[in-house]
Design a protein around this motif. Structure first.
Motif, PDB file in Angstrom:
ATOM      1  N   PHE A 112       0.827  -1.206   0.000  1.00 36.02           N
ATOM      2  CA  PHE A 112       0.000   0.000   0.000  1.00 36.02           C
ATOM      3  C   PHE A 112       0.865   1.261   0.000  1.00 36.02           C
ATOM      4  O   PHE A 112       0.603   2.210  -0.752  1.00 36.02           O
ATOM      5  CB  PHE A 112      -0.928  -0.017   1.220  1.00 36.02           C
ATOM      6  CG  PHE A 112      -1.512   1.326   1.555  1.00 36.02           C
ATOM      7  CD1 PHE A 112      -2.513   1.879   0.774  1.00 36.02           C
ATOM      8  CD2 PHE A 112      -1.037   2.055   2.637  1.00 36.02           C
ATOM      9  CE1 PHE A 112      -3.048   3.121   1.077  1.00 36.02           C
ATOM     10  CE2 PHE A 112      -1.561   3.293   2.942  1.00 36.02           C
ATOM     11  CZ  PHE A 112      -2.568   3.830   2.157  1.00 36.02           C
ATOM     12  N   VAL A 113       1.889   1.293   0.833  1.00 34.28           N
ATOM     13  CA  VAL A 113       2.756   2.474   0.913  1.00 34.28           C
ATOM     14  C   VAL A 113       3.435   2.722  -0.433  1.00 34.28           C
ATOM     15  O   VAL A 113       3.520   3.868  -0.908  1.00 34.28           O
ATOM     16  CB  VAL A 113       3.800   2.313   2.036  1.00 34.28           C
ATOM     17  CG1 VAL A 113       4.790   3.474   2.020  1.00 34.28           C
ATOM     18  CG2 VAL A 113       3.105   2.232   3.403  1.00 34.28           C
ATOM     19  N   LYS A 114       3.910   1.664  -1.076  1.00 38.70           N
ATOM     20  CA  LYS A 114       4.549   1.835  -2.390  1.00 38.70           C
ATOM     21  C   LYS A 114       3.541   2.312  -3.439  1.00 38.70           C
ATOM     22  O   LYS A 114       3.877   3.108  -4.323  1.00 38.70           O
ATOM     23  CB  LYS A 114       5.203   0.517  -2.822  1.00 38.70           C
ATOM     24  CG  LYS A 114       6.456   0.190  -2.023  1.00 38.70           C
ATOM     25  CD  LYS A 114       7.276  -0.932  -2.654  1.00 38.70           C
ATOM     26  CE  LYS A 114       6.617  -2.269  -2.478  1.00 38.70           C
ATOM     27  NZ  LYS A 114       7.513  -3.373  -2.952  1.00 38.70           N
ATOM     28  N   GLU A 115       2.304   1.842  -3.333  1.00 40.57           N
ATOM     29  CA  GLU A 115       1.271   2.291  -4.269  1.00 40.57           C
ATOM     30  C   GLU A 115       0.979   3.775  -4.084  1.00 40.57           C
ATOM     31  O   GLU A 115       0.790   4.509  -5.063  1.00 40.57           O
ATOM     32  CB  GLU A 115       0.000   1.469  -4.065  1.00 40.57           C
ATOM     33  CG  GLU A 115      -1.102   1.826  -5.056  1.00 40.57           C
ATOM     34  CD  GLU A 115      -2.372   1.010  -4.848  1.00 40.57           C
ATOM     35  OE1 GLU A 115      -3.441   1.460  -5.297  1.00 40.57           O
ATOM     36  OE2 GLU A 115      -2.279  -0.078  -4.225  1.00 40.57           O
ATOM     37  N   VAL A 116       0.963   4.229  -2.831  1.00 43.86           N
ATOM     38  CA  VAL A 116       0.768   5.658  -2.563  1.00 43.86           C
ATOM     39  C   VAL A 116       1.884   6.465  -3.216  1.00 43.86           C
ATOM     40  O   VAL A 116       1.652   7.504  -3.848  1.00 43.86           O
ATOM     41  CB  VAL A 116       0.716   5.909  -1.039  1.00 43.86           C
ATOM     42  CG1 VAL A 116       0.779   7.405  -0.746  1.00 43.86           C
ATOM     43  CG2 VAL A 116      -0.554   5.317  -0.447  1.00 43.86           C
ATOM     44  N   ARG A 117       3.121   5.986  -3.058  1.00 40.58           N
ATOM     45  CA  ARG A 117       4.248   6.687  -3.682  1.00 40.58           C
ATOM     46  C   ARG A 117       4.094   6.760  -5.200  1.00 40.58           C
ATOM     47  O   ARG A 117       4.355   7.805  -5.832  1.00 40.58           O
ATOM     48  CB  ARG A 117       5.551   5.962  -3.348  1.00 40.58           C
ATOM     49  CG  ARG A 117       6.780   6.487  -4.095  1.00 40.58           C
ATOM     50  CD  ARG A 117       7.901   5.465  -4.140  1.00 40.58           C
ATOM     51  NE  ARG A 117       7.474   4.230  -4.811  1.00 40.58           N
ATOM     52  CZ  ARG A 117       8.183   3.114  -4.817  1.00 40.58           C
ATOM     53  NH1 ARG A 117       9.344   3.060  -4.178  1.00 40.58           N
ATOM     54  NH2 ARG A 117       7.729   2.037  -5.437  1.00 40.58           N
ATOM     55  N   ALA A 134       6.004  12.665  -1.070  1.00 35.15           N
ATOM     56  CA  ALA A 134       7.281  12.101  -0.628  1.00 35.15           C
ATOM     57  C   ALA A 134       7.045  11.419   0.709  1.00 35.15           C
ATOM     58  O   ALA A 134       6.290  11.921   1.544  1.00 35.15           O
ATOM     59  CB  ALA A 134       8.330  13.206  -0.481  1.00 35.15           C
ATOM     60  N   ILE A 135       7.685  10.280   0.921  1.00 35.84           N
ATOM     61  CA  ILE A 135       7.447   9.489   2.130  1.00 35.84           C
ATOM     62  C   ILE A 135       8.762   9.263   2.873  1.00 35.84           C
ATOM     63  O   ILE A 135       9.751   8.832   2.267  1.00 35.84           O
ATOM     64  CB  ILE A 135       6.785   8.137   1.797  1.00 35.84           C
ATOM     65  CG1 ILE A 135       5.419   8.369   1.134  1.00 35.84           C
ATOM     66  CG2 ILE A 135       6.640   7.283   3.052  1.00 35.84           C
ATOM     67  CD1 ILE A 135       4.761   7.101   0.616  1.00 35.84           C
ATOM     68  N   ILE A 136       8.740   9.539   4.173  1.00 39.80           N
ATOM     69  CA  ILE A 136       9.857   9.201   5.062  1.00 39.80           C
ATOM     70  C   ILE A 136       9.388   8.049   5.928  1.00 39.80           C
ATOM     71  O   ILE A 136       8.390   8.153   6.643  1.00 39.80           O
ATOM     72  CB  ILE A 136      10.271  10.406   5.935  1.00 39.80           C
ATOM     73  CG1 ILE A 136      10.736  11.562   5.043  1.00 39.80           C
ATOM     74  CG2 ILE A 136      11.387  10.013   6.907  1.00 39.80           C
ATOM     75  CD1 ILE A 136      11.019  12.856   5.808  1.00 39.80           C
ATOM     76  N   PHE A 137      10.088   6.925   5.840  1.00 40.02           N
ATOM     77  CA  PHE A 137       9.672   5.677   6.469  1.00 40.02           C
ATOM     78  C   PHE A 137      10.707   5.295   7.514  1.00 40.02           C
ATOM     79  O   PHE A 137      11.867   5.023   7.196  1.00 40.02           O
ATOM     80  CB  PHE A 137       9.558   4.588   5.394  1.00 40.02           C
ATOM     81  CG  PHE A 137       8.944   3.290   5.843  1.00 40.02           C
ATOM     82  CD1 PHE A 137       7.589   3.057   5.679  1.00 40.02           C
ATOM     83  CD2 PHE A 137       9.717   2.291   6.411  1.00 40.02           C
ATOM     84  CE1 PHE A 137       7.020   1.855   6.070  1.00 40.02           C
ATOM     85  CE2 PHE A 137       9.167   1.082   6.808  1.00 40.02           C
ATOM     86  CZ  PHE A 137       7.804   0.866   6.638  1.00 40.02           C
TER      87      PHE A 137
END
Length: 510
Positions: A183-188, A194-197
């Motif tokens: 899901f997180v990769k799909e959002v990206r 931009a995502i900080i994980f």
């Protein structure tokens, strides 16, 4: 990926007194990119994120957002700009529905949204993120993975340009992690964001990241694209530490010949059975290590009776199933809390803080609620002297002392209980200076190495710092997901191996 970073730190620094929590860090994240941050406990990750979101000011260096120099004074300012953070700790109201939680705090003015309005706004966010979780049931009825997605949907209420996810999989079940990462990769891939994980789990970072950044003692020791890195390189970058610890003398013992104080196999708590195979012997210091959420403290609390559990373990040859903390203290086990504030009465004197644990042991006066002040003063003076506490008066408030001296009192008071045989120390050196840490290490070794073998006790030492465990312990057990996954004898101590087990969540030989 755009050439210009949407968010950038140049030499960002944060100090707390003489302690540098974040030390001249350079960092950037671009649109449609996932940058993961990893580091040991205390490496500066949380402070770093609080600087991004305006919780902490930046002492040195500059922050740029969308090419403009910024200095957010609070989370409201950073959220309005487009930076949202989902914290590791759940921030949901269990009795409210998913929709109500998503809009909570975003209502216009002082007006609450109707249930219909809340649902419609939450539904729009859910559709945007291509999710299918229910919005009309209380979040208490949802699983951990669904609750985490509700938190993310809430973060999307303000249309963020940067989303920070702090240990988002820490509370997820094994089957929930992979769908969440997808899901997180799909959002990206599908949104301008931009995502900080942030995660301690190295496999997750390699599965999800475009780039990985390592923080060690507040410094950025490595940043590179994931295809250029190996897990070993990341682990080695986490090991570069400038910490200095005074070395303590450790007496060599034949531990297999020493009496077993504590023998644990498994226990059920927090709705799950935990594999906890370990022993503590008389005169032995056993360390518990693991990353945030690994279950070290929970294990100790279950054994000590602070956590409701189903268990059966051996303590001094007796089978323990259900016991309160008071009963365990009576049997010779005591635990000092991770937070010093939970182990003291801030407004009370040193004497009162020491003696309140012993009022049934000869310090009480005649009548209910009466104490023998003369006996209490003498007993407190003895504890203060034996533990080399620096103070002005035994009548001063304990909160006026330094953290190291408060910890000396808590430990000294604990080991004075009658028939003590096991002392559990939960993060005993947290927040105190190097000199005070060394004194605590020495005290621990004195308790286990005292010449009179009959007076030796066992110590469980829980710590987030590998270095101090390597320094003071005879054996170290590593936790992950609430279980002990590997033990290391002192002759096999190796910082890289221990950290590798912790971040991978599995034995080194698997």
């Amino acid at each position: 990926m755009e050439n210009q970073a949407i968010l950038r730190f140049d030499g960002a620094t944060k100090r707390f007194g003489n302690f540098v929590a974040v030390d001249h860090v350079n960092f950037e994240v671009h649109n449609k990119e996932i940058v993961s941050i990893i580091g040991e406990n205390g490496a500066g990750k949380s402070t770093f994120c609080k600087m991004l979101t305006g919780v902490y000011s930046i002492d040195d260096g500059d922050m740029y957002f969308e090419g403009k120099k910024v200095n957010y004074k609070n989370t409201t300012e950073s959220m309005k700009a487009g930076i949202s953070m989902v914290y590791q700790e759940r921030n949901l109201v269990g009795m409210l529905t998913g929709a109500q939680n998503i809009v909570l705090g975003h209502e216009p003015g002082k007006r609450f949204l109707s249930e219909k309005q809340a649902y419609e706004e939450a539904l729009a966010i859910r559709d945007k993120l291509h999710l299918s979780i229910p919005l009309d049931v209380p979040v208490d009825e949802l699983g951990a993975g669904e609750q985490q997605l509700i938190e993310i949907m809430r973060a999307f209420y303000n249309h963020p340009k940067v989303l920070i996810l702090d240990e988002p999989t820490a509370s997820l079940g094994e089957g929930e992690v992979e769908p969440f990462l997808r899901f997180v990769k799909e959002v990206r891939d599908t949104m301008d964001i931009a995502i900080i994980f942030i995660s301690h789990k190295i496999e997750e970072l390699f599965a999800i990241s475009d780039r990985i950044a390592v923080l060690t003692d507040g410094k950025n020791t490595l940043t590179d694209r994931v295809e250029n890195l190996t897990q070993i390189q990341v682990i080695m970058a986490m090991l570069r530490t400038g910490k200095s610890y005074g070395r303590v003398a450790v007496e060599e013992k034949e531990f297999d010949k020493l009496p077993v104080i504590l023998d644990v196999q498994k226990a059920v708590y927090d709705g799950k059975e935990h594999d906890l195979r370990f022993q503590v012997r008389k005169g032995e210091v056993v360390g518990f290590y693991g990353l945030v959420g690994s279950g070290r403290t929970e294990c100790a609390e279950a054994l000590f009776g602070l956590k409701k559990s189903e268990k059966s373990y051996q303590f001094n040859g007796e089978t323990i199933t259900k016991c309160s903390t008071r009963e365990m203290i009576g049997r010779g086990m005591i635990m000092t809390p991770e937070m010093r504030s939970n182990g003291m009465f801030k407004a009370l004197s040193l004497t009162d803080n020491i003696c309140n644990l012993f009022l049934k042991k000869g310090l009480a006066g005649a009548g209910i609620g009466v104490v023998n002040r003369k006996k209490c003063s003498a007993f407190a003076d003895k504890i203060l002297a034996e533990n080399d506490v620096k103070y002005n008066s035994a009548g001063q408030a304990i909160s006026s002392l330094s953290g190291g001296n408060i910890q000396k009192i808590i430990i000294g008071r604990s080991i004075a209980i009658e028939n003590i045989s096991l002392l559990i120390l939960d993060e005993p050196t947290n927040g105190i200076d190097v000199g005070a840490k060394f004194e605590i290490y020495q005290k621990v070794r004195q308790l286990t190495d005292v010449e009179d073998e009959e007076k030796r006790i066992g110590v469980l030492f829980i710590s987030s710092e590998i270095d101090e465990l390597l320094n003071v312990c005879d054996k170290i057990y590593v936790f992950a997901d609430g279980n002990i996954i590997q033990g290391f004898d002192r002759v096999d101590f190796d910082k890289q191996s221990i950290l590798s087990v912790a971040v991978r969540g599995k034995r080194t030989n698997e």
